[in-house]
Design an enzyme around this catalytic site. Sequence first.
Site, PDB file in Angstrom:
ATOM      1  CG  ASP A 130       5.418   0.003   7.535  1.00 24.40           C
ATOM      2  OD1 ASP A 130       5.418   0.600   6.442  1.00 24.40           O
ATOM      3  OD2 ASP A 130       4.610   0.243   8.451  1.00 24.40           O
ATOM      4  CG  ASP A 171       3.816   6.448   7.777  1.00 23.20           C
ATOM      5  OD1 ASP A 171       4.735   7.125   8.266  1.00 23.20           O
ATOM      6  OD2 ASP A 171       3.158   6.821   6.783  1.00 23.20           O
TER       7      ASP A 171
END
Length: 268
Positions: free
Chosen positions: A24, A26
Amino acid sequence: MAEAGAVIPPLEARPIKNTICLFDVDETLTPARRHASPEMLSLLSALRRKVAIGYVGGSDFRKQEEQLGTASQPVASQFDFCFAENGLTAFRMGAPLAGSSFIEWLGEARYKELVNWILVYVARLDIPIKRGTFVEFRNGMINVSPVGRNASQEERDAFQRYDAAHGVRREMVRRLESAFPDLGLKFSIGGQISFDVFPHGWDKTYCLRHVEAEKDRTGVVFSTIHFFGDKAYEGGNDWEIYSDSRTVGHKVDGPADTMAQLREMFDL
């Protein structure tokens, strides 16, 4: 530690060629909507000398370039696989892969009905501040922000705290699910201020089809797919890929934790 952007062996020549690490963006590789640290990029470069690496995020490719690219090293040169919009926009070794379109899937009439409902709901929503860009259209989804994507970083931080206490996004998602039960849409909360809307099956697991297709390209079979993400809970936008039977999920608590786990797992 390897220098970011150094010459990297081809996928079939990696020491652990059956393994790929997907991340991922953020709060996994970067602070929310901010740039990855030099330490993180250097560690990823070292990891890439051992295994294949890729990222998968809901944002469009331009935003991911801002967060993960540098002046001398564009993001597509630092990762083997770049999966923007959950893989609806994808690159392998810098070259684009086939994508899909949200608007073509849903149709203009149903799309307008959905967006009109969202804008009316936001107009009536009583929250401390509102800015602009409440609906952002992307190739494979739309992103909805009750506070508006034009909010400053300080305003994003404030909304995140408010949302944690009042459940603004969770309630809006609940009402959308009730209002549009037959559209086949998934609503996935992610980041600080927004949630994504996309067809069922177009969550982050969408990118796995590109990973699995490597067998036909080079003969490399990724039998071990590690995924690292912070929102690895039901309703979070990492949950589907984190809990998928094809992946080994690793929940992280920010970029520092991601680096700590990688150092321990791969002796970096």
